[in-house]
Design a protein around this motif. Structure first.
Motif, mmCIF file in Angstrom:
data_model
loop_
_atom_site.group_PDB
_atom_site.id
_atom_site.type_symbol
_atom_site.label_atom_id
_atom_site.label_comp_id
_atom_site.label_asym_id
_atom_site.label_seq_id
_atom_site.Cartn_x
_atom_site.Cartn_y
_atom_site.Cartn_z
ATOM 1 N N ARG A 181 0.832 -1.206 0.000
ATOM 2 C CA ARG A 181 0.000 0.000 0.000
ATOM 3 C C ARG A 181 0.868 1.260 0.000
ATOM 4 O O ARG A 181 0.562 2.225 -0.686
ATOM 5 C CB ARG A 181 -0.928 -0.016 1.217
ATOM 6 N N VAL A 182 1.944 1.242 0.751
ATOM 7 C CA VAL A 182 2.872 2.377 0.749
ATOM 8 C C VAL A 182 3.477 2.532 -0.646
ATOM 9 O O VAL A 182 3.568 3.640 -1.172
ATOM 10 C CB VAL A 182 3.977 2.221 1.824
ATOM 11 N N ARG A 183 3.864 1.426 -1.259
ATOM 12 C CA ARG A 183 4.435 1.466 -2.608
ATOM 13 C C ARG A 183 3.414 2.028 -3.598
ATOM 14 O O ARG A 183 3.733 2.904 -4.414
ATOM 15 C CB ARG A 183 4.883 0.072 -3.047
ATOM 16 N N ALA A 184 2.186 1.569 -3.512
ATOM 17 C CA ALA A 184 1.121 2.074 -4.389
ATOM 18 C C ALA A 184 0.879 3.558 -4.134
ATOM 19 O O ALA A 184 0.645 4.328 -5.067
ATOM 20 C CB ALA A 184 -0.159 1.275 -4.175
ATOM 21 N N GLY A 185 0.950 3.966 -2.876
ATOM 22 C CA GLY A 185 0.763 5.365 -2.526
ATOM 23 C C GLY A 185 1.870 6.236 -3.074
ATOM 24 O O GLY A 185 1.625 7.340 -3.565
ATOM 25 N N TYR A 186 3.110 5.726 -3.023
ATOM 26 C CA TYR A 186 4.213 6.496 -3.587
ATOM 27 C C TYR A 186 4.050 6.601 -5.103
ATOM 28 O O TYR A 186 4.328 7.655 -5.690
ATOM 29 C CB TYR A 186 5.586 5.923 -3.237
ATOM 30 N N GLN A 187 3.605 5.546 -5.735
ATOM 31 C CA GLN A 187 3.373 5.590 -7.186
ATOM 32 C C GLN A 187 2.307 6.641 -7.522
ATOM 33 O O GLN A 187 2.441 7.380 -8.501
ATOM 34 C CB GLN A 187 2.974 4.213 -7.710
ATOM 35 N N ALA A 188 1.273 6.734 -6.706
ATOM 36 C CA ALA A 188 0.239 7.760 -6.906
ATOM 37 C C ALA A 188 0.828 9.152 -6.669
ATOM 38 O O ALA A 188 0.531 10.095 -7.403
ATOM 39 C CB ALA A 188 -0.944 7.505 -5.976
ATOM 40 N N PHE A 189 1.666 9.277 -5.659
ATOM 41 C CA PHE A 189 2.357 10.540 -5.343
ATOM 42 C C PHE A 189 3.158 11.006 -6.557
ATOM 43 O O PHE A 189 3.104 12.171 -6.948
ATOM 44 C CB PHE A 189 3.263 10.282 -4.133
ATOM 45 N N ASP A 190 3.867 10.073 -7.167
ATOM 46 C CA ASP A 190 4.670 10.386 -8.347
ATOM 47 C C ASP A 190 3.770 10.672 -9.556
ATOM 48 O O ASP A 190 4.007 11.635 -10.288
ATOM 49 C CB ASP A 190 5.616 9.218 -8.631
ATOM 50 N N ALA A 242 0.798 11.864 -9.638
ATOM 51 C CA ALA A 242 0.131 13.160 -9.464
ATOM 52 C C ALA A 242 1.140 14.317 -9.511
ATOM 53 O O ALA A 242 0.764 15.463 -9.300
ATOM 54 C CB ALA A 242 -0.653 13.189 -8.166
ATOM 55 N N ARG A 243 2.385 13.986 -9.760
ATOM 56 C CA ARG A 243 3.462 14.978 -9.894
ATOM 57 C C ARG A 243 3.742 15.739 -8.599
ATOM 58 O O ARG A 243 4.267 16.842 -8.624
ATOM 59 C CB ARG A 243 3.160 15.914 -11.058
ATOM 60 N N CYS A 244 3.419 15.135 -7.486
ATOM 61 C CA CYS A 244 3.706 15.745 -6.185
ATOM 62 C C CYS A 244 5.210 15.892 -5.978
ATOM 63 O O CYS A 244 5.669 16.795 -5.269
ATOM 64 C CB CYS A 244 3.115 14.912 -5.055
ATOM 65 N N THR A 245 5.979 14.992 -6.616
ATOM 66 C CA THR A 245 7.430 14.994 -6.450
ATOM 67 C C THR A 245 8.091 16.240 -7.037
ATOM 68 O O THR A 245 9.235 16.533 -6.710
ATOM 69 C CB THR A 245 8.055 13.749 -7.099
ATOM 70 N N ARG A 269 -4.707 22.843 -8.966
ATOM 71 C CA ARG A 269 -3.356 23.363 -9.112
ATOM 72 C C ARG A 269 -2.379 22.756 -8.107
ATOM 73 O O ARG A 269 -1.192 23.006 -8.184
ATOM 74 C CB ARG A 269 -3.361 24.880 -8.915
ATOM 75 N N HIS A 270 -2.898 22.019 -7.159
ATOM 76 C CA HIS A 270 -2.059 21.436 -6.108
ATOM 77 C C HIS A 270 -1.831 19.968 -6.453
ATOM 78 O O HIS A 270 -2.494 19.083 -5.941
ATOM 79 C CB HIS A 270 -2.768 21.581 -4.754
ATOM 80 N N GLY A 271 -0.913 19.735 -7.351
ATOM 81 C CA GLY A 271 -0.678 18.388 -7.854
ATOM 82 C C GLY A 271 -1.703 18.030 -8.915
ATOM 83 O O GLY A 271 -2.720 18.694 -9.072
ATOM 84 N N ASP A 272 -1.408 16.982 -9.641
ATOM 85 C CA ASP A 272 -2.312 16.520 -10.700
ATOM 86 C C ASP A 272 -3.217 15.432 -10.133
ATOM 87 O O ASP A 272 -3.191 14.281 -10.567
ATOM 88 C CB ASP A 272 -1.506 16.017 -11.893
ATOM 89 N N ILE A 273 -4.003 15.815 -9.145
ATOM 90 C CA ILE A 273 -4.860 14.869 -8.436
ATOM 91 C C ILE A 273 -5.907 14.265 -9.371
ATOM 92 O O ILE A 273 -6.327 13.129 -9.216
ATOM 93 C CB ILE A 273 -5.524 15.563 -7.215
ATOM 94 N N GLY A 274 -6.311 15.020 -10.388
ATOM 95 C CA GLY A 274 -7.287 14.525 -11.348
ATOM 96 C C GLY A 274 -6.798 13.333 -12.148
ATOM 97 O O GLY A 274 -7.599 12.605 -12.727
ATOM 98 N N ALA A 275 -5.485 13.103 -12.172
ATOM 99 C CA ALA A 275 -4.925 11.955 -12.898
ATOM 100 C C ALA A 275 -5.079 10.654 -12.121
ATOM 101 O O ALA A 275 -4.816 9.584 -12.648
ATOM 102 C CB ALA A 275 -3.447 12.197 -13.195
ATOM 103 N N LEU A 276 -5.525 10.753 -10.865
ATOM 104 C CA LEU A 276 -5.613 9.573 -10.004
ATOM 105 C C LEU A 276 -7.029 9.025 -9.927
ATOM 106 O O LEU A 276 -7.996 9.787 -9.867
ATOM 107 C CB LEU A 276 -5.147 9.925 -8.587
ATOM 108 N N SER A 277 -7.126 7.712 -9.869
ATOM 109 C CA SER A 277 -8.411 7.058 -9.604
ATOM 110 C C SER A 277 -8.744 7.224 -8.120
ATOM 111 O O SER A 277 -7.886 7.644 -7.328
ATOM 112 C CB SER A 277 -8.324 5.570 -9.944
ATOM 113 N N LYS A 278 -9.944 6.857 -7.755
ATOM 114 C CA LYS A 278 -10.341 6.948 -6.343
ATOM 115 C C LYS A 278 -9.419 6.084 -5.473
ATOM 116 O O LYS A 278 -8.971 6.526 -4.414
ATOM 117 C CB LYS A 278 -11.798 6.522 -6.178
#
Length: 110
Positions: A9-18, A20-23, A88-97
């Motif tokens: 789950r942490v790995r999946a979360g980091y992948q979502a973080f990346d 969404a361009r949070c990095t 504007r705060h990350g590309d959150i729209g690129a993520l599924s629920k």
């Protein structure tokens, strides 16, 4: 469906973080790029549009609520959803629920 083990789950979360361009701003390992951004580039309603905001580290974020420059976001989810209407705060729209849920899970582990 069953809940994946914590490390997955942490790995999946980091992948979502990346994803969404949070990095771009919250760069590991400190989860900040030590930069400043024009407040108006993140928040339409910022009272002083010429002010800049420091990029905070996300380390320990689960223990530092409330969030955002004025404390208006009570949860991490509020930062990503309710107080990110302009997207504007990350590309959150690129993520599924489920990716968004994994992202929050990951952030809570920092």
């Amino acid at each position: 469906s069953s809940t994946p083990p914590a490390t997955e789950r942490v790995r999946a979360g980091y992948q979502a973080f990346d994803k969404a361009r949070c990095t771009l701003c919250h760069t590991p390992p400190a989860f900040t790029n030590l930069s400043q951004h024009p407040a108006a580039s993140l928040f339409d309603d910022f009272p002083n549009p010429t002010r800049t905001l420091d990029t905070p580290s996300l380390l320990g974020i689960s223990k530092s609520a409330p969030y955002l420059y004025d404390g208006r976001a009570e949860t991490i989810e509020d930062v990503l959803d309710e107080h990110n209407q302009a997207k504007r705060h990350g590309d959150i729209g690129a993520l599924s629920k489920s990716e968004r849920q994994d992202l929050v899970y990951f952030l809570e582990t920092l």
